[in-house]
Design an enzyme around this catalytic site. Structure first.
Site, short mmCIF file in Angstrom:
data_model
loop_
_atom_site.label_atom_id
_atom_site.label_comp_id
_atom_site.label_asym_id
_atom_site.label_seq_id
_atom_site.Cartn_x
_atom_site.Cartn_y
_atom_site.Cartn_z
CG HIS A 1 -0.39 0.01 2.54
ND1 HIS A 1 -0.05 1.17 3.20
CD2 HIS A 1 -0.08 -1.00 3.39
CE1 HIS A 1 0.42 0.87 4.40
NE2 HIS A 1 0.43 -0.44 4.54
CG ASP B 1 -2.46 4.30 3.02
OD1 ASP B 1 -2.15 3.20 2.52
OD2 ASP B 1 -3.24 4.39 3.99
CG ASP C 1 2.79 0.02 7.80
OD1 ASP C 1 2.40 -0.55 6.76
OD2 ASP C 1 2.07 0.17 8.80
CD GLU D 1 -3.08 -1.59 5.23
OE1 GLU D 1 -3.15 -2.65 5.87
OE2 GLU D 1 -2.52 -0.56 5.68
CG ASP E 1 1.30 -3.96 4.99
OD1 ASP E 1 2.11 -3.09 5.36
OD2 ASP E 1 0.07 -3.87 5.21
#
Length: 402
Positions: free
Chosen positions: A77, A79, A137, A171, A194
């Site tokens: 992801h 974001d 992340d 996400e 992730d």
């Protein structure tokens, strides 16, 4: 060809914080910048079918070089979490970590507080400057996927099947899989990249819901308030105290569920509370939702109709969808072992896009990125762990035979 470290340093400097206060997709305009940047990177690497969807999802594929392979996908992801500042990230590399405190301009990482640092003595550790999160992340996951695909694209002699890539927005606010094109993605299964520390392999996650509690009070002059005033802030406090005090994130671990009050605003007239509800077991998960409704009913009986509770399910435990396909987990474990990484199977105390996608027909376990302390200013990731993640992805592509 860029190294994974070079890619990572580029990516974390692009601010992509998501916002649950927005109804757009992506929720923040900065994520469009990342989407177009990634599409250009994928095009320059020579991947095919590169596209950015109208909702900001990025897709591409690397054509097969051999037959008899599964069609696999890698997903991360774009974001970063709104729990900590995500703009003006300054990636800082502490080389040859000596096992002591890492003193940054705005914070200190100490092995006394984070003993897992001791596992990385002698390695090179990325942090921010301590004023923002780092963004590993999941920009580490993106960097690792890009580096692995770039390697495979430049070495066509390596046999592998069709590999698809998907980068999702939002996400961190639970919307990453909302508009994912599973059919167009065209994979037998996929892996989200992730996860956390080196070797993590996750195929079980929380059942998850969000709850918004709205409290309407009655405000009058405090000098003549007896029997009339209903203080919405005090009701919010009473609501929170009605839930088990030991069932919060700071009091639970392993397979224990929790209620997480992460937002509280208001005044005497009105207040809003937002909770996350988490549990691995479906029965306990439903019980937690019923507990919130029971507290609502109790307060409304006591004070009159002043409390409403809106509960929205977010995702479910993907184990239900993964267990019928043991080869997906077995391939990941084998790939790790073949590049010298010890698999660390554990349930996710959280969720990934893969949880939602698994229930949409795309079984999708989660692989490590190498990062620690996500969502905070003391986030860190060893460079060597990112390099191992790249090795795992390349090896997965090589061994994903039917």
């Amino acid at each position: 060809m860029k190294t994974v470290s070079e890619r990572f340093e580029e990516l974390v400097k692009i601010a992509t914080t998501s916002s649950e206060d927005s109804s757009t997709c992506p929720s923040t305009p900065q994520q469009w910048d990342m989407a177009h940047f990634l599409a250009n990177e994928l095009t320059d690497m020579g991947l095919s079918e590169v596209r950015v969807s109208p909702e900001g999802y990025v897709y591409a594929e690397l054509p097969a070089t051999a037959e008899g392979f599964w069609r696999i996908g890698f997903i991360s992801h774009m974001d970063t979490s709104p729990d900590a500042p995500g703009e003006h990230v300054v990636p800082t590399l502490t080389k040859n970590y000596d096992g002591g405190d890492i003193c940054l301009p705005h914070t200190t990482l100490s092995p006394a507080l984070f003993p897992e640092l001791k596992a990385y003595v002698g390695q090179d550790i990325y942090t921010s400057d301590g004023s923002t999160l780092l963004g590993a992340d999941d920009k580490a996951g993106i960097a690792e996927i890009l580096t692995a695909l770039d390697t495979l694209a430049h070495q066509p002699q390596i046999p592998h099947g069709r590999i698809a890539v998907g980068f999702t927005p939002d996400e961190e606010i639970g919307r990453g899989a909302d508009r994912f094109d599973v059919t167009g993605f065209g994979c037998d299964f996929a892996y989200t990249v992730d996860g956390g520390s080196l070797g993590e392999l996750e195929w079980e996650n929380f059942n998850a819901a969000s709850a918004t509690i709205t409290i309407l009070g009655r405000n009058v002059h405090p000098g003549s308030a007896k029997g009339i005033m209903i203080n919405a802030l005090l009701l919010a406090s009473e609501f929170a105290m009605s839930l088990p005090s030991t069932e919060t994130p700071s009091q639970t671990e392993g397979r224990e569920g929790f209620f997480h009050l992460h937002h509280l605003t208001g005044d005497v007239s009105s207040a809003t509370m937002r909770y996350l509800i988490r549990d691995f077991e479906k029965e306990e998960f439903e019980g937690r939702k019923e507990m919130l409704l029971a507290v609502r009913d109790h307060l409304n009986k006591k004070y009159g109709p002043c409390v409403t509770v809106d509960i929205q399910d977010q995702y479910y435990n993907m184990a239900e969808q993964i267990l019928p396909h043991p080869e997906i987990v077995s391939l990941a474990k084998t790939a790790m072992q073949q590049v010298g990484v010890t698999p660390d199977e554990r349930p996710i105390r959280g969720g990934t896009d893969g949880a939602r996608l698994s229930f949409e027909g795309l079984p999708c376990p989660n692989l490590f990125t190498g990062g620690h302390n996500f969502h905070g200013v003391q986030e860190f990731i060893p460079r060597q762990s990112m390099e191992k993640a790249v090795d795992v992805l390349i090896q997965l592509a090589k061994i994903a035979k039917k």
